[in-house]
Motif scaffolding. Structure first.
Motif, PDB file in Angstrom:
ATOM      1  N   TYR A 127       0.852  -1.191   0.000  1.00 12.03           N
ATOM      2  CA  TYR A 127       0.000   0.000   0.000  1.00 12.03           C
ATOM      3  C   TYR A 127       0.885   1.236   0.000  1.00 12.03           C
ATOM      4  O   TYR A 127       1.919   1.273   0.685  1.00 12.03           O
ATOM      5  N   ALA A 128       0.493   2.260  -0.771  1.00 14.54           N
ATOM      6  CA  ALA A 128       1.310   3.473  -0.834  1.00 14.54           C
ATOM      7  C   ALA A 128       0.439   4.710  -1.006  1.00 14.54           C
ATOM      8  O   ALA A 128      -0.595   4.674  -1.683  1.00 14.54           O
ATOM      9  N   GLU A 129       0.886   5.819  -0.391  1.00 10.72           N
ATOM     10  CA  GLU A 129       0.275   7.130  -0.567  1.00 10.72           C
ATOM     11  C   GLU A 129       1.364   8.113  -0.968  1.00 10.72           C
ATOM     12  O   GLU A 129       2.395   8.210  -0.290  1.00 10.72           O
ATOM     13  N   LEU A 130       1.142   8.840  -2.075  1.00  7.59           N
ATOM     14  CA  LEU A 130       2.149   9.753  -2.611  1.00  7.59           C
ATOM     15  C   LEU A 130       1.667  11.194  -2.581  1.00  7.59           C
ATOM     16  O   LEU A 130       0.555  11.502  -3.037  1.00  7.59           O
ATOM     17  N   ALA A 131       2.528  12.073  -2.071  1.00 12.76           N
ATOM     18  CA  ALA A 131       2.242  13.503  -2.049  1.00 12.76           C
ATOM     19  C   ALA A 131       2.730  14.150  -3.353  1.00 12.76           C
ATOM     20  O   ALA A 131       3.195  13.461  -4.282  1.00 12.76           O
ATOM     21  N   GLU A 132       2.664  15.455  -3.432  1.00  9.38           N
ATOM     22  CA  GLU A 132       2.983  16.199  -4.658  1.00  9.38           C
ATOM     23  C   GLU A 132       4.394  15.895  -5.171  1.00  9.38           C
ATOM     24  O   GLU A 132       5.373  15.941  -4.423  1.00  9.38           O
ATOM     25  N   GLY A 133       4.479  15.549  -6.447  1.00  8.24           N
ATOM     26  CA  GLY A 133       5.761  15.318  -7.098  1.00  8.24           C
ATOM     27  C   GLY A 133       6.494  14.064  -6.667  1.00  8.24           C
ATOM     28  O   GLY A 133       7.643  13.856  -7.081  1.00  8.24           O
ATOM     29  N   ALA A 134       5.873  13.224  -5.876  1.00  2.80           N
ATOM     30  CA  ALA A 134       6.531  11.994  -5.426  1.00  2.80           C
ATOM     31  C   ALA A 134       6.467  10.928  -6.515  1.00  2.80           C
ATOM     32  O   ALA A 134       5.542  10.899  -7.334  1.00  2.80           O
ATOM     33  N   THR A 135       7.470  10.046  -6.511  1.00  2.99           N
ATOM     34  CA  THR A 135       7.557   8.962  -7.507  1.00  2.99           C
ATOM     35  C   THR A 135       7.764   7.635  -6.799  1.00  2.99           C
ATOM     36  O   THR A 135       8.610   7.521  -5.910  1.00  2.99           O
ATOM     37  N   LEU A 136       7.018   6.613  -7.223  1.00  4.02           N
ATOM     38  CA  LEU A 136       7.165   5.250  -6.697  1.00  4.02           C
ATOM     39  C   LEU A 136       7.304   4.288  -7.862  1.00  4.02           C
ATOM     40  O   LEU A 136       6.407   4.170  -8.702  1.00  4.02           O
TER      41      LEU A 136
ATOM     42  N   ALA B 119       0.943 -17.912  -5.041  1.00  2.67           N
ATOM     43  CA  ALA B 119       1.454 -16.573  -4.748  1.00  2.67           C
ATOM     44  C   ALA B 119       0.417 -15.530  -5.145  1.00  2.67           C
ATOM     45  O   ALA B 119      -0.118 -15.560  -6.255  1.00  2.67           O
ATOM     46  N   THR B 120       0.139 -14.624  -4.222  1.00  2.00           N
ATOM     47  CA  THR B 120      -0.752 -13.505  -4.491  1.00  2.00           C
ATOM     48  C   THR B 120      -0.008 -12.205  -4.233  1.00  2.00           C
ATOM     49  O   THR B 120       0.595 -12.026  -3.174  1.00  2.00           O
ATOM     50  N   SER B 121      -0.035 -11.307  -5.210  1.00  2.00           N
ATOM     51  CA  SER B 121       0.565  -9.976  -5.062  1.00  2.00           C
ATOM     52  C   SER B 121      -0.539  -8.940  -5.175  1.00  2.00           C
ATOM     53  O   SER B 121      -1.266  -8.908  -6.169  1.00  2.00           O
ATOM     54  N   ASP B 122      -0.673  -8.093  -4.155  1.00  2.00           N
ATOM     55  CA  ASP B 122      -1.744  -7.100  -4.104  1.00  2.00           C
ATOM     56  C   ASP B 122      -1.118  -5.727  -3.888  1.00  2.00           C
ATOM     57  O   ASP B 122      -0.539  -5.457  -2.835  1.00  2.00           O
ATOM     58  N   TYR B 123      -1.224  -4.850  -4.889  1.00  2.00           N
ATOM     59  CA  TYR B 123      -0.655  -3.509  -4.821  1.00  2.00           C
ATOM     60  C   TYR B 123      -1.770  -2.464  -4.897  1.00  2.00           C
ATOM     61  O   TYR B 123      -2.665  -2.562  -5.742  1.00  2.00           O
ATOM     62  N   LYS B 124      -1.704  -1.478  -4.019  1.00  2.00           N
ATOM     63  CA  LYS B 124      -2.632  -0.343  -4.089  1.00  2.00           C
ATOM     64  C   LYS B 124      -1.837   0.939  -3.905  1.00  2.00           C
ATOM     65  O   LYS B 124      -1.123   1.100  -2.906  1.00  2.00           O
ATOM     66  N   VAL B 125      -1.951   1.853  -4.864  1.00  2.00           N
ATOM     67  CA  VAL B 125      -1.213   3.104  -4.831  1.00  2.00           C
ATOM     68  C   VAL B 125      -2.193   4.264  -4.966  1.00  2.00           C
ATOM     69  O   VAL B 125      -2.988   4.308  -5.916  1.00  2.00           O
ATOM     70  N   LEU B 126      -2.132   5.204  -4.011  1.00  4.95           N
ATOM     71  CA  LEU B 126      -2.948   6.410  -4.053  1.00  4.95           C
ATOM     72  C   LEU B 126      -2.064   7.589  -4.450  1.00  4.95           C
ATOM     73  O   LEU B 126      -1.111   7.930  -3.738  1.00  4.95           O
ATOM     74  N   LEU B 127      -2.377   8.171  -5.615  1.00  4.51           N
ATOM     75  CA  LEU B 127      -1.647   9.337  -6.106  1.00  4.51           C
ATOM     76  C   LEU B 127      -2.415  10.575  -5.650  1.00  4.51           C
ATOM     77  O   LEU B 127      -3.329  11.046  -6.318  1.00  4.51           O
ATOM     78  N   ASN B 128      -2.034  11.104  -4.499  1.00  6.33           N
ATOM     79  CA  ASN B 128      -2.793  12.183  -3.867  1.00  6.33           C
ATOM     80  C   ASN B 128      -2.300  13.580  -4.238  1.00  6.33           C
ATOM     81  O   ASN B 128      -3.062  14.546  -4.174  1.00  6.33           O
ATOM     82  N   GLY B 129      -1.018  13.700  -4.586  1.00  3.46           N
ATOM     83  CA  GLY B 129      -0.448  15.011  -4.863  1.00  3.46           C
ATOM     84  C   GLY B 129      -0.264  15.277  -6.345  1.00  3.46           C
ATOM     85  O   GLY B 129      -0.062  14.358  -7.148  1.00  3.46           O
ATOM     86  N   LYS B 130      -0.317  16.534  -6.714  1.00  5.28           N
ATOM     87  CA  LYS B 130      -0.134  16.927  -8.112  1.00  5.28           C
ATOM     88  C   LYS B 130       1.208  16.426  -8.636  1.00  5.28           C
ATOM     89  O   LYS B 130       2.234  16.510  -7.950  1.00  5.28           O
ATOM     90  N   ASP B 131       1.189  15.857  -9.848  1.00  5.73           N
ATOM     91  CA  ASP B 131       2.372  15.345 -10.544  1.00  5.73           C
ATOM     92  C   ASP B 131       3.009  14.138  -9.852  1.00  5.73           C
ATOM     93  O   ASP B 131       4.157  13.781 -10.144  1.00  5.73           O
ATOM     94  N   ALA B 132       2.303  13.519  -8.946  1.00  2.22           N
ATOM     95  CA  ALA B 132       2.786  12.249  -8.392  1.00  2.22           C
ATOM     96  C   ALA B 132       2.712  11.191  -9.493  1.00  2.22           C
ATOM     97  O   ALA B 132       1.880  11.261 -10.404  1.00  2.22           O
TER      98      ALA B 132
END
Length: 307
Positions: free
Chosen positions: A175-184, A198-211
């Motif tokens: 799980y991930a949360e990204l602020a402005e301009g962050a990169t993952l 095998a189970t892989s579960d990814y969730k990414v929240l792009l919360n900031g501008k240009d993330a």
């Protein structure tokens, strides 16, 4: 605590260690700390309320690394740890984790590592996590890693999530949360064989501008093994997200890719790609024309694919 030959071999597999690493480290063996070292810029503190450690990296730390591998060689052991990383502003560091299980007994051995990253403004982190299993016992080798990432403005995180072989069952939750301009950037490489799951579960929240985020899984499923790759990217502002699943199926294996793209802003650009299937016949023919057997050609293709 002295490490035996089996434990040293596991450390080589999951952390590329053939001796004591430079810099900060915490080596965990069969549920206990086997060795630890801190530096002037990286402190490692044992948690008081639950098993695990806090890794505190000072702002501005550059070019340093921290190793936190785990080895299990005791059949029937179920180990759980909570490791929290606090990466200071403008730091640039490498973190090497991973877990290896050697199970020669009849009872299941399991490690669940919950890793939470708090990445400061403009900080850079390269994170490498490798999983490996071995042993001729009837007991299963089970790994259920959880990774939570919270990135502040302008931060950059690159994650290599690798399962080498020998893990009977794994649920990988991220799980991930990204602020402005962050990169993952997440690059997963996964191998299953036999009747492994095998189970892989990814969730990414792009919360900031240009993330932005790029989640890519490359996997090989052999024999009767099963894999599920599930990825959800939520764009809450002007941002960009890309997810891809590339999988090779061999034997009677089964692979499922489940994308979920949620653009909650008109300027959120989200893309998903998937390619699942057997090795192309022309690839085998080309390598076999160079003198390789079909089995050798398959092995070479698989090795290159997961690289």
């Amino acid at each position: 605590m002295a490490l035996d030959a089996i434990q040293k071999n596991i450390l080589h597999e999951v952390a590329d260690l053939d001796g004591i690493p430079q810099g900060a480290y915490n080596i965990r063996a069969n549920g206990s700390s086997a060795a630890r070292n801190t530096t002037a810029n990286i402190d490692i503190v044992t948690k008081e309320d639950k098993p695990g450690i806090d890794i505190i990296i000072k702002p501005g730390t550059k070019g340093e690394s921290v190793h936190i591998p785990v080895v299990l060689t005791q059949s029937g052991l179920k180990d759980m740890v909570y490791n929290d990383f606090y990466v200071g502003e403008d730091a640039d560091v490498t973190i090497v984790a991973g877990c290896g299980i050697s199970n020669c007994g009849d009872q299941d051995s399991q490690h669940d590592g919950i890793h939470t990253f708090h990445v400061g403004k403009n900080a850079k982190v390269k994170y490498v996590e490798k999983h490996y299993g071995e042993g001729d016992g009837k007991g299963a080798r089970i790994l259920n890693p959880v990774t939570n990432v919270y990135q502040e403005e302008g931060s950059h995180v690159e994650m290599e999530m690798v399962q080498i072989k020998g893990v009977d069952s794994t649920v990988r939750t991220n799980y991930a949360e990204l602020a402005e301009g962050a990169t993952l950037l997440i690059h997963e490489a996964l191998m299953t064989h036999g009747s492994q799951k095998a189970t892989s579960d990814y969730k990414v929240l792009l919360n900031g501008k240009d993330a932005s985020t790029d989640v890519v899984s490359r996997s090989v499923a052999k024999d009767d093994s099963e894999q599920i790759f599930e990825v959800a990217i939520e764009g809450n502002t002007a941002c960009s997200g890309h997810a891809a699943c590339d999988a090779i199926i061999m034997g009677n294996a089964h692979v499922v890719a489940i994308p979920r793209l949620d653009a909650k802003n008109v300027d959120a650009a989200l893309i998903h790609e998937a390619a699942i299937g057997k090795i192309a016949g022309d690839q085998l023919i080309k390598l076999m024309s160079l003198g390789l057997t079909e089995e050798e050609a398959e092995e070479q293709i698989v090795a290159g694919f997961l690289r």
